[in-house]
Structure formats: C-alpha cells, structure tokens
Scaffold this active site. Sequence first.
Site, PDB file in Angstrom:
ATOM      1  N   GLY A 160       0.661  -1.142   0.059  1.00  0.00           N
ATOM      2  CA  GLY A 160      -0.084  -0.073  -0.052  1.00  0.00           C
ATOM      3  C   GLY A 160       0.857   1.197  -0.030  1.00  0.00           C
ATOM      4  O   GLY A 160       1.971   1.387   0.634  1.00  0.00           O
ATOM      5  N   CYS A 177      10.942   4.691   3.633  1.00  0.00           N
ATOM      6  CA  CYS A 177      11.266   6.177   3.453  1.00  0.00           C
ATOM      7  C   CYS A 177      11.512   6.949   4.381  1.00  0.00           C
ATOM      8  O   CYS A 177      10.759   7.758   5.238  1.00  0.00           O
ATOM      9  CB  CYS A 177       9.664   6.650   3.049  1.00  0.00           C
ATOM     10  SG  CYS A 177       9.626   8.397   2.319  1.00  0.00           S
TER      11      CYS A 177
END
Length: 427
Positions: A261, A380
């Site tokens: 996702g 990230c």
Amino acid sequence: MPDPARLAAYDVLRAVRTEDAYANLVLPQQLRAHALSGRDAAFATELASGTLRRRATWDAVIDACLTGKVQPRVRDVVRLGVHQLLAMRVGDHAAVSTSVDLARARTGPRSGGLVNAVLRKVSTRDLDGWLDEVAPDPATDPVGHLAVVHSHPRWVVEELARALGDERAEELPVLLAADNDAPAVVLVARPGLATRDELPGEPTSFSPYGVRLAGGDPGAVPAVAEGRAGVQDEGSQLVALAVAGASVEGRDERWLDLCAGPGGKAALLGALAHERGATLTANEPQPHRADLVRRSLRVVPGAPEVTSYDGREGPWAPATFDRVLVDAPCSGLGALRRRPEARWRKQPTDLDELVPLQRALLTRALELVRPGGVVVYATCSPVLAETVEVVEGVLEGRDDVRRGETRQLWPHEHGTDAMSWSVLTRW
C-alpha cells in the site's frame, strides 16, 4: 468575508489540528469546496502547506509578540498571517488586513484586534531579524538553533544528524532547509502502458520512467487519468527499479511486494514483471489500503494478484519467490517535504514499535525468497535505527545472506524523498 484561498488554507489547518487529518488529503477537498484553481489554488496550497511546515518557527515569533495565551483556532489564523509576512510575497497591509478578516469570519469578531496587534508587531522585522531574536544561540544550543530556524522537532534534527554522520555534518542545515521546500510533482510512465515522451514535464535525473510536472493538475494528464501513468516520487521509482534490477540466479518468475500500500511501487513492479514474463503478488494488510493497491494495478497487464495478510504470517510457502520487496512501515521522516504535518505527529517512541515490526518483516521476506533470489528492504526514512541497523540486526549470525547495494537518497542532494534501501541475496 475573507478571500476563498485564505479560507481554504485555514480550513486545512483546522482539520489537521482538530481531526488529525492529512494535509495532502484534505487540501484537494478544500480547493474544490472553495472552487479554487490556477493561481488561487497555488496560493492556498503554499499558504497551508508552508504554514504547517514552518509551525515551530512561526510559533517562536508569535510567542515573542504575545503577553498571554491565545486560543488554538486564533493561533492558526496568526500562523497563516506570519507565513505571509515572513515567507511569501504578500504586502504587510494585505497580510494583516486579510488575516483580521479571516479571524472575524472563523474565530469571532473579538479576535480581530489581537490578530491585528500581533501581526503588526511581526511586520516590523524580516525573517532574519526575528530569527536573530527567537532562535537559541548556535554556539550553546546548536540543535535547538536548527530546530527553530528550520522548524523541526529537536529529536528529528538529532536523528538526521546521526544519519548524515560526522563526515557530512555540514550538510545538516541544507537538508533541513530542503525539508521545507515544496516538492515537485513527479509522474511515472508505467512500462508497456505509457512512455515518458507522452508525459508533460522535464525528465527525471535518475529514473528512466519519470518526469517532473511543470504545473497543473496531474489528474488532467490522460495517461494518469487512464492509469497508464501515476504520481510517484523519483525515490520511490528507484526503489522499484532496485528490486527489478538486482541480479538473481536461475528462474525469475514470481515477485512479491510484501507491504504494497498504497500501490505506487507495486504498479511499477507489476509492469516491469509483465515485460519479463513474471507475475507479481502485491500484499497489503490493511483492507482499505489494499483497495488502493487494486486501483493502482487496475490496468497493469498480467493481472497481478492483490492479497491482504499480515506480512509476518501470510499463506506463502517458504523459498517460493524470486524477488521480494519489503517497503516497511516506518517513521516517514524521509518524506517531510510532502507531508507537512508529519514532523509534528511523529515521536521517538514510535521507533519502539516500528523497529521490531521492520525486523520481523525482513526476516519473513528472507524466508520467502528462494536461494539465489533477492530481497530489497526499503524505508522512506533515513533514521539509522530503521535502516542499516535493522538489516544488521537481522543478518547477525546468518551466513545464508549476502548484502549488496545499499543506498540512501537525500532531498537536498538528489531532489527526492529520503528513501533508503538494501539489496540482499539469499544463498
């Protein structure tokens, strides 16, 4: 009544403060609600996002101009005014008068006088002048100085300094400043579905599939509207390319995105897999995010399978995948440019839950990949506890995994989110 652009910006700040809303999701809703487009939409976007990013700096200035407490909803109005005065090309009179109008419309008529008084005092100095007064002395409190000047929590400044290391310590102010720059909108042409030439914008520096959009609504680009292209930061594209580009021994037929996702990397991986005759399984444990993955993959050929399992468990047999991507849940401190409120919501204690999850997901991925296959562990985040220390912890005592390429991207150096990845080959 205040102008619609400032109303929209205020409504974004209010939603973020009172509803824990995400600015990147609520902002388009407010632009539509106030019928904003073109320059007005751009103004509202910079006003809302910039104010959220620079909150700590503006609060330090505001507090220096106050003699008492101010209600949170009124502080939001003042923050917007300070951002116009100190960071945007808005004249002093316009910034003050429109903020007074906004206060009266959104917080009540009696707040106008306070807003007027504070902003008039703020307007007596430029940004550098205020920073000289409100920022801690860099000689005695260098972290506090950077935290106020560049509007980051102290602990984030410390983690980014640690990630850069002593040899790159002088880059820290530049990195923090880059986190406050509005990021470019980057598009990706999904291989076999679109070409980079049909996308408007300047080609990206590192990804052969990306362009930097010059302006406008990316949803108005035909290839994006049709799902043949998408909005995807160049750093995210490079993670997918690292998965596809790593060398494997033997067959190359089954790929797995363990934490897929919302689906950007999965769509690029699915297109690349199909070109090679491979199939992709895209797994996302949260059902609503799994729906986003399905939407991203709706036109990707090869019918990639979308599943919704806890990646630490799942029904997959060991040693059955050739390539596995673990884009692990993380603090997201590498994407502060595009998530302006995120820096104020994250806490160092978040790592206490994230790191064990990251280690468990990477351990599971190494079980699922066959000998000769590869696992790419990505976040990230540049925080060492989430990146190299996770990899080192999982690999400690194992002699069946070889570490290959390890990369850390930086917004101030590469113009991307601060993506990190390591390529691991199973033996």
